[in-house]
Write a protein that holds these residues in place. Structure first.
Motif, short mmCIF file in Angstrom:
data_model
loop_
_atom_site.label_atom_id
_atom_site.label_comp_id
_atom_site.label_asym_id
_atom_site.label_seq_id
_atom_site.Cartn_x
_atom_site.Cartn_y
_atom_site.Cartn_z
N ARG A 152 0.85 -1.05 -0.13
CA ARG A 152 -0.03 0.11 -0.06
C ARG A 152 1.09 1.24 0.07
O ARG A 152 2.07 1.04 0.29
CB ARG A 152 -0.77 0.07 1.18
N VAL A 155 4.34 2.46 2.48
CA VAL A 155 4.92 1.48 3.50
C VAL A 155 5.93 0.51 2.71
O VAL A 155 5.96 -0.64 3.21
CB VAL A 155 3.90 0.52 4.47
N TYR A 158 8.59 -1.34 4.99
CA TYR A 158 7.76 -2.25 6.07
C TYR A 158 7.23 -3.49 5.20
O TYR A 158 7.24 -4.59 5.61
CB TYR A 158 6.65 -1.58 6.70
N THR A 196 -0.66 1.37 15.48
CA THR A 196 -1.69 1.87 14.52
C THR A 196 -2.39 2.93 15.00
O THR A 196 -3.62 3.38 14.32
CB THR A 196 -2.82 0.79 14.26
N PHE A 211 -8.63 6.41 7.21
CA PHE A 211 -8.00 5.22 6.86
C PHE A 211 -8.87 4.23 7.97
O PHE A 211 -9.04 2.99 7.75
CB PHE A 211 -6.34 5.19 7.55
#
Ligand code: NAP
Ligand code: GCO
Length: 265
Positions: A152, A155, A158, A196, A211
């Motif tokens: 996505r 990121v 990550y 998060t 989000f």
């Protein structure tokens, strides 16, 4: 043959487990009978973690250790072995994320994420495997991600780390399965933790973060998951009941990977 989900008599090291997913998994393992050992980078967080475990009725052993530092990791594993006992279960949980558009991210920032999320699981696994071989058994659980399968925006580091962690999991399975060592992954969906929290912050008008709404629409259960919901799958993978499960990534995502997303009403 009875199915054995018990972790009685086992010593579990969960990295980065003062709070969040690591704390929930370690707590679940303690409930299943394991002796819990955890680490964090800062003494103050180790102390806070020990207190939090105590309040949950768990006597945990905490150590200050930066999982990216091989010398510190080797010394800490040696210290744990002397003070608590040999590690039977390793959960490579410690992790960071940097949400930055790839072309705005520096190489140093990219490397920092890879260092914690991929190099560290290699370092810590390498530190515990020899003892597991000597004793004829071991369990390694790597905390992967939706980003082990999906990308996505923002990121890149990550996702690269978590995709690599999926393959490191399969390679440890391949290389050490003959010593009765099982190495599996858990791929959490979107979990309510400090990591998060920025994605769930309420907007100034009190509405959901965009989000947050996006994840609600991508999750069949229409909700974020709780850290505690990862404990059962982790206990299963750490138990003798999963001795024939190896190299598997168990996605605990509420169905996200199976779902195209909520269709327009
Ligand atoms: P978190 O709340 O940010 O906690 C991460 C933990 O890792 C903290 O205790 C942190 O300690 C520790 N840590 C970071 N770098 C470390 C280092 N170099 N050495 C030792 N400890 C270190 O994260 P979380 O949400 O619980 O996530 C835990 C794991 O699950 C991570 O691998 C993450 O990528 C993964 N994951 C999370 C989600 C999610 O939705 N939350 C979903 C899928 C996968 P400090 O506080 O000292 O930094
Ligand atoms: C993000 C989130 C995710 C979760 C998790 C999903 O920014 O998209 O932080 O990466 O942490 O990895 O499985």
């Amino acid at each position: 043959m009875s199915v054995n989900f018990s972790l009685e008599g086992k010593i579990a090291l969960v990295t980065g487990a003062s709070y969040g997913i690591g704390f929930a998994i370690a707590s679940g393992m303690a409930q299943a009978g394991a002796t819990v050992v955890f680490n964090d980078i800062k003494q103050e967080l180790v102390d806070k973690g020990i207190q939090a475990y105590k309040e949950a009725g768990i006597t945990a052993h905490g150590y200050v250790c930066d999982v990216t530092n091989e010398e510190q990791v080797n010394a800490t594993v040696e210290k744990i072995t002397k003070e608590v006992g040999p590690i039977d279960i390793l959960v490579n949980n410690a992790g960071i994320i940097k949400r930055i558009p790839m072309c705005d991210m520096t190489a140093a920032e990219f490397r920092q994420v890879i260092d914690v999320d991929l190099n560290a699981p290699f370092i810590v696994s390498k530190a515990v495997i020899p003892s597991m071989i000597e004793r004829g058994h071991g369990k390694i659980i790597n905390i992967c991600s939706m980003m082990s399968e999906l990308g996505r925006e923002t990121v890149s580091a990550y996702a690269a780390a978590k995709g690599g962690l999926k393959m490191l999991t399969r390679n440890i399975c391949s290389e050490y399965g003959k010593y009765n060592i099982q190495c599996n992954g858990i791929g959490p969906g979107y979990i309510e933790t400090p990591q998060t929290a920025p994605l769930r912050e309420r907007q100034p008008d009190g509405s959901r973060h965009p989000f947050d709404s996006f994840i609600i629409a991508k999750t069949p259960a229409e909700r974020w998951l709780k850290p505690e919901e990862l404990a059962g799958p982790a206990v299963f993978l750490a138990s003798e009941a999963a001795d024939a499960v190896n190299g598997h990534i168990l996605y605990v995502d509420g169905g996200i990977l199976a779902y195209i997303g909520k269709q327009p009403s």
